[in-house]
Design a protein around this motif. Structure first.
Motif, PDB file in Angstrom:
ATOM      1  N   GLY A  18      43.711  25.486 -53.699  1.00 53.35           N
ATOM      2  CA  GLY A  18      42.724  26.440 -54.171  1.00 53.35           C
ATOM      3  C   GLY A  18      43.227  27.239 -55.350  1.00 53.35           C
ATOM      4  N   LYS A  19      42.360  28.137 -55.787  1.00 50.89           N
ATOM      5  CA  LYS A  19      42.616  28.981 -56.951  1.00 50.89           C
ATOM      6  C   LYS A  19      42.191  30.398 -56.603  1.00 50.89           C
ATOM      7  N   ASP A  20      42.891  31.395 -57.127  1.00 50.41           N
ATOM      8  CA  ASP A  20      42.490  32.776 -56.875  1.00 50.41           C
ATOM      9  C   ASP A  20      41.782  33.366 -58.092  1.00 50.41           C
ATOM     10  N   GLY A  21      41.405  34.616 -57.997  1.00 49.14           N
ATOM     11  CA  GLY A  21      40.690  35.291 -59.075  1.00 49.14           C
ATOM     12  C   GLY A  21      41.505  35.494 -60.340  1.00 49.14           C
ATOM     13  N   PHE A  22      42.825  35.431 -60.242  1.00 45.96           N
ATOM     14  CA  PHE A  22      43.691  35.575 -61.407  1.00 45.96           C
ATOM     15  C   PHE A  22      43.903  34.256 -62.139  1.00 45.96           C
ATOM     16  N   GLY A  23      43.440  33.146 -61.543  1.00 44.15           N
ATOM     17  CA  GLY A  23      43.627  31.837 -62.148  1.00 44.15           C
ATOM     18  C   GLY A  23      44.876  31.127 -61.663  1.00 44.15           C
ATOM     19  N   ASN A  24      45.600  31.723 -60.710  1.00 44.88           N
ATOM     20  CA  ASN A  24      46.771  31.071 -60.123  1.00 44.88           C
ATOM     21  C   ASN A  24      46.296  29.901 -59.267  1.00 44.88           C
ATOM     22  N   ARG A  25      47.063  28.805 -59.278  1.00 52.55           N
ATOM     23  CA  ARG A  25      46.704  27.628 -58.487  1.00 52.55           C
ATOM     24  C   ARG A  25      47.711  27.444 -57.363  1.00 52.55           C
ATOM     25  N   TYR A  26      47.214  27.118 -56.170  1.00 48.54           N
ATOM     26  CA  TYR A  26      48.035  27.003 -54.970  1.00 48.54           C
ATOM     27  C   TYR A  26      48.076  25.555 -54.504  1.00 48.54           C
ATOM     28  N   PHE A  27      49.279  25.098 -54.154  1.00 45.79           N
ATOM     29  CA  PHE A  27      49.502  23.709 -53.793  1.00 45.79           C
ATOM     30  C   PHE A  27      50.249  23.606 -52.471  1.00 45.79           C
ATOM     31  N   ARG A  28      50.169  22.424 -51.872  1.00 45.42           N
ATOM     32  CA  ARG A  28      50.990  22.041 -50.734  1.00 45.42           C
ATOM     33  C   ARG A  28      51.348  20.574 -50.916  1.00 45.42           C
ATOM     34  N   THR A  29      52.389  20.151 -50.219  1.00 51.61           N
ATOM     35  CA  THR A  29      52.797  18.752 -50.337  1.00 51.61           C
ATOM     36  C   THR A  29      51.722  17.859 -49.723  1.00 51.61           C
ATOM     37  N   LYS A  30      51.535  16.681 -50.312  1.00 54.49           N
ATOM     38  CA  LYS A  30      50.504  15.752 -49.851  1.00 54.49           C
ATOM     39  C   LYS A  30      50.784  15.253 -48.443  1.00 54.49           C
ATOM     40  N   SER A  31      52.034  15.004 -48.157  1.00 54.29           N
ATOM     41  CA  SER A  31      52.376  14.474 -46.832  1.00 54.29           C
ATOM     42  C   SER A  31      53.047  15.550 -45.992  1.00 54.29           C
ATOM     43  N   HIS A  33      52.242  18.571 -45.294  1.00 55.75           N
ATOM     44  CA  HIS A  33      51.834  19.948 -45.601  1.00 55.75           C
ATOM     45  C   HIS A  33      52.918  20.958 -45.247  1.00 55.75           C
ATOM     46  N   ALA A  34      54.166  20.588 -45.449  1.00 59.04           N
ATOM     47  CA  ALA A  34      55.270  21.457 -45.071  1.00 59.04           C
ATOM     48  C   ALA A  34      55.594  22.491 -46.143  1.00 59.04           C
ATOM     49  N   LYS A  35      55.434  22.151 -47.412  1.00 59.40           N
ATOM     50  CA  LYS A  35      55.832  23.054 -48.478  1.00 59.40           C
ATOM     51  C   LYS A  35      54.589  23.591 -49.186  1.00 59.40           C
ATOM     52  N   ARG A  36      54.606  24.879 -49.512  1.00 56.85           N
ATOM     53  CA  ARG A  36      53.497  25.527 -50.211  1.00 56.85           C
ATOM     54  C   ARG A  36      54.057  26.274 -51.414  1.00 56.85           C
ATOM     55  N   TRP A  37      53.333  26.266 -52.522  1.00 58.99           N
ATOM     56  CA  TRP A  37      53.794  26.972 -53.714  1.00 58.99           C
ATOM     57  C   TRP A  37      52.614  27.334 -54.602  1.00 58.99           C
ATOM     58  N   VAL A  38      52.923  28.174 -55.582  1.00 60.06           N
ATOM     59  CA  VAL A  38      51.910  28.654 -56.526  1.00 60.06           C
ATOM     60  C   VAL A  38      52.386  28.358 -57.937  1.00 60.06           C
ATOM     61  N   ILE A  39      51.451  28.002 -58.796  1.00 58.75           N
ATOM     62  CA  ILE A  39      51.723  27.914 -60.232  1.00 58.75           C
ATOM     63  C   ILE A  39      50.876  29.007 -60.871  1.00 58.75           C
ATOM     64  N   TYR A  40      51.567  29.980 -61.448  1.00 59.52           N
ATOM     65  CA  TYR A  40      50.909  31.158 -62.008  1.00 59.52           C
ATOM     66  C   TYR A  40      50.203  30.835 -63.312  1.00 59.52           C
ATOM     67  N   LYS A  41      49.113  31.546 -63.541  1.00 54.30           N
ATOM     68  CA  LYS A  41      48.474  31.488 -64.846  1.00 54.30           C
ATOM     69  C   LYS A  41      49.144  32.573 -65.674  1.00 54.30           C
ATOM     70  N   GLY A  42      49.720  32.202 -66.793  1.00 54.65           N
ATOM     71  CA  GLY A  42      50.435  33.176 -67.621  1.00 54.65           C
ATOM     72  C   GLY A  42      51.837  33.420 -67.098  1.00 54.65           C
ATOM     73  N   GLN A  43      52.295  34.650 -67.267  1.00 54.87           N
ATOM     74  CA  GLN A  43      53.646  35.023 -66.851  1.00 54.87           C
ATOM     75  C   GLN A  43      53.783  34.940 -65.332  1.00 54.87           C
ATOM     76  N   PRO A  44      54.853  34.344 -64.840  1.00 49.15           N
ATOM     77  CA  PRO A  44      55.059  34.319 -63.389  1.00 49.15           C
ATOM     78  C   PRO A  44      55.421  35.710 -62.877  1.00 49.15           C
TER      79      PRO A  44
END
Length: 114
Positions: A18-31, A33-44
Motif C-alpha cells: 500500500g501507499k500512505d498520504g505522504f506517498g511512501n510505499r510499503y512492501f513485504r516479501t513475496k514469499s 511475508h516475513a519482512k516488511r519495509w518502506v520506501i520513502y517519497k523524498g528524504q528518508p
C-alpha cells in the motif's frame, strides 16, 4: 544496504502492500511475508510514517491499513518531525526566532540556606 540495493531487492522480492498520504510505499516479501519495509517519497525520515503504518511495519498488527483507519474527531493530522527545518516550533522569545525573552517580573525570590 544502498538505495540501489534496496530497489533491486524490492523489485526482485517485494510485493507492494500500500501507499500512505505522504506517498511512501510499503512492501513485504513475496514469499512468507516475513519482512516488511518502506520506501520513502523524498528524504528518508522515519517520522513521515503515520501511526497505522508504523504499527504494521513493526508487526503490531497483521492487517495493513490499506483502506486507512477511522480517525476520531479530536485527532490531529499526522505531521512529520519538523525539527531542524524552517517550520520547526520556535516559542515566543526563542533565540532561534530572533526574539527577546520577557523581562523578569520581580516576583521570584531565590532560596537562601539558613
Amino acid at each position: 544496504m544502498s538505495l540501489f540495493g534496496t530497489k533491486l531487492f524490492t523489485w526482485w522480492s517485494g510485493e507492494l502492500v500500500g501507499k500512505d498520504g505522504f506517498g511512501n510505499r510499503y512492501f513485504r516479501t513475496k514469499s512468507g511475508h516475513a519482512k516488511r519495509w518502506v520506501i520513502y517519497k523524498g528524504q528518508p525520515e522515519a517520522s513521515k510514517v503515520p501511526p497505522e503504518w508504523h504499527a504494521w511495519l513493526h508487526y503490531t498488527t497483521d492487517e495493513a491499513p490499506i483502506h486507512g483507519v477511522e480517525h476520531k474527531p479530536w485527532e490531529k493530522e499526522h505531521l512529520p518531525n519538523l525539527s531542524g527545518t524552517p517550520y520547526a516550533y520556535r516559542p515566543q522569545g526563542s533565540v532561534a526566532r530572533g526574539g527577546q525573552r520577557a523581562a523578569a517580573t520581580g516576583d521570584y525570590q531565590a532560596w537562601q540556606p539558613e
